[in-house]
Structures are given as C-alpha cells and as structure tokens.
Write a protein that holds these residues in place. Structure first.
Motif, mmCIF file in Angstrom:
data_model
loop_
_atom_site.group_PDB
_atom_site.id
_atom_site.type_symbol
_atom_site.label_atom_id
_atom_site.label_comp_id
_atom_site.label_asym_id
_atom_site.label_seq_id
_atom_site.Cartn_x
_atom_site.Cartn_y
_atom_site.Cartn_z
ATOM 1 N N GLY A 16 0.796 -1.205 0.000
ATOM 2 C CA GLY A 16 0.000 0.000 0.000
ATOM 3 C C GLY A 16 0.832 1.259 0.000
ATOM 4 O O GLY A 16 2.058 1.225 -0.087
ATOM 5 N N SER A 17 0.135 2.386 0.126
ATOM 6 C CA SER A 17 0.778 3.689 0.029
ATOM 7 C C SER A 17 0.310 4.621 1.134
ATOM 8 O O SER A 17 -0.829 4.550 1.589
ATOM 9 N N LEU A 18 1.203 5.497 1.526
ATOM 10 C CA LEU A 18 0.904 6.603 2.412
ATOM 11 C C LEU A 18 1.649 7.827 1.923
ATOM 12 O O LEU A 18 2.713 7.709 1.313
ATOM 13 N N ARG A 19 1.104 8.992 2.214
ATOM 14 C CA ARG A 19 1.804 10.236 1.959
ATOM 15 C C ARG A 19 1.947 11.008 3.254
ATOM 16 O O ARG A 19 0.954 11.358 3.897
ATOM 17 N N ILE A 69 10.179 12.192 -2.512
ATOM 18 C CA ILE A 69 10.121 13.402 -1.708
ATOM 19 C C ILE A 69 9.855 14.583 -2.632
ATOM 20 O O ILE A 69 10.383 14.650 -3.740
ATOM 21 N N SER A 70 9.026 15.497 -2.178
ATOM 22 C CA SER A 70 8.723 16.686 -2.946
ATOM 23 C C SER A 70 8.453 17.836 -1.994
ATOM 24 O O SER A 70 8.301 17.636 -0.793
ATOM 25 N N ARG A 71 8.387 19.034 -2.538
ATOM 26 C CA ARG A 71 8.127 20.189 -1.690
ATOM 27 C C ARG A 71 7.275 21.201 -2.423
ATOM 28 O O ARG A 71 7.332 21.325 -3.652
ATOM 29 N N ASP A 72 6.491 21.923 -1.652
ATOM 30 C CA ASP A 72 5.693 23.031 -2.144
ATOM 31 C C ASP A 72 6.136 24.247 -1.349
ATOM 32 O O ASP A 72 5.709 24.441 -0.210
ATOM 33 N N ASN A 73 7.001 25.048 -1.936
ATOM 34 C CA ASN A 73 7.569 26.170 -1.203
ATOM 35 C C ASN A 73 6.524 27.221 -0.840
ATOM 36 O O ASN A 73 6.644 27.894 0.188
ATOM 37 N N ALA A 74 5.503 27.367 -1.670
ATOM 38 C CA ALA A 74 4.448 28.318 -1.368
ATOM 39 C C ALA A 74 3.688 27.950 -0.105
ATOM 40 O O ALA A 74 3.150 28.819 0.581
ATOM 41 N N LYS A 75 3.633 26.654 0.202
ATOM 42 C CA LYS A 75 2.931 26.170 1.389
ATOM 43 C C LYS A 75 3.871 25.833 2.532
ATOM 44 O O LYS A 75 3.415 25.382 3.588
ATOM 45 N N ASN A 76 5.163 26.030 2.340
ATOM 46 C CA ASN A 76 6.167 25.655 3.343
ATOM 47 C C ASN A 76 5.983 24.206 3.786
ATOM 48 O O ASN A 76 6.044 23.885 4.976
ATOM 49 N N THR A 77 5.772 23.336 2.829
ATOM 50 C CA THR A 77 5.444 21.954 3.124
ATOM 51 C C THR A 77 6.291 21.009 2.281
ATOM 52 O O THR A 77 6.498 21.249 1.085
ATOM 53 N N VAL A 78 6.763 19.951 2.917
ATOM 54 C CA VAL A 78 7.467 18.887 2.234
ATOM 55 C C VAL A 78 6.656 17.608 2.384
ATOM 56 O O VAL A 78 5.987 17.397 3.404
ATOM 57 N N TYR A 79 6.712 16.761 1.364
ATOM 58 C CA TYR A 79 5.939 15.532 1.331
ATOM 59 C C TYR A 79 6.857 14.332 1.134
ATOM 60 O O TYR A 79 7.929 14.437 0.543
ATOM 61 N N LEU A 80 6.408 13.214 1.629
ATOM 62 C CA LEU A 80 7.054 11.947 1.340
ATOM 63 C C LEU A 80 5.974 10.971 0.895
ATOM 64 O O LEU A 80 5.174 10.513 1.712
ATOM 65 N N GLN A 81 5.952 10.692 -0.398
ATOM 66 C CA GLN A 81 5.029 9.714 -0.948
ATOM 67 C C GLN A 81 5.677 8.349 -0.854
ATOM 68 O O GLN A 81 6.760 8.133 -1.398
#
Length: 121
Positions: A16-19, A69-81
C-alpha cells in the motif's frame, strides 16, 4: 525557532501507500534543505530522503524507486510519498530541515516530533 509538524502516518498493508506531510513555520523553507529520517526499534536511524530548495533529491537505497520526496515552497510543506510499502518501512518518520555542508552531506538543524508508520497485514 523553526517548527515542523508532520502528518499522514498510520497503518497500511504491505504494498500500500501513504503520503506524509511536514509543514514548516518559517519562510526560510524555500532555501533550506528538507529531509525525512526514520527510526525503528533496535535499528540505526536512517536518512530516507532529502530535497534541496532547488528541488534536487537524494534517497536511501532501501527506498529508491518506491518513495518520492517533494516540496511546495508556497505552502512551506514537504511531502514523502511512500508506495509499495514493506513491513521493514515500519518506523517513526521524522521531518527535519537543515543545510548541506561543504562536503555535500546533509546536516539537519531542526526536527519535527515524528509520525508513526506501520506496515502490517
């Protein structure tokens, strides 16, 4: 201080997957490197992935091809899919931010509290 808040952890079945998400409190997010570590009981803390302010990424061999791994600088958020998850992915995942030193090594400076990921049937 820089505050980091993780979310998205939980229980997932193998395959499965989580983000995971990590929200930062400071506008310096855009120029700092972000990373994810994980800590499993009885195991060495492992640097899972990093992403620079410019979007360059690095991954541990154990997660290459499965995690992004990705980032949205406008939201000050980093993700790990996390896809194709395995039981050995079970750990507390810790968001962090820091700098890359002159040798190219990532040096975390600020840490979140962590979020539990459990991969089990």
């Amino acid at each position: 201080q820089v505050q980091l808040v993780e979310s998205g952890g939980g229980l997932v079945q193998p395959g499965g997957s989580l983000r995971l998400s990590c929200a930062a409190s400071r506008s310096i997010f855009s120029i700092w490197t972000m990373g994810w570590y994980r800590q499993a009981p009885g195991k060495q803390r492992e640097l899972v992935a990093t992403i620079t302010g410019g979007g360059s990424t690095n991954y541990a061999d154990s997660v290459k091809g499965r995690f992004t791994i990705s980032r949205d600088n406008a939201k000050n958020t980093v993700y790990l899919q996390m896809n194709s998850q395995k039981p050995e992915d079970t750990a507390v995942y810790l968001c962090n931010t820091g700098r890359v030193d002159s040798s190219g090594s990532y040096r975390p400076a600020y840490w979140g509290q962590g979020t539990q990921v459990t991969v089990s049937s």
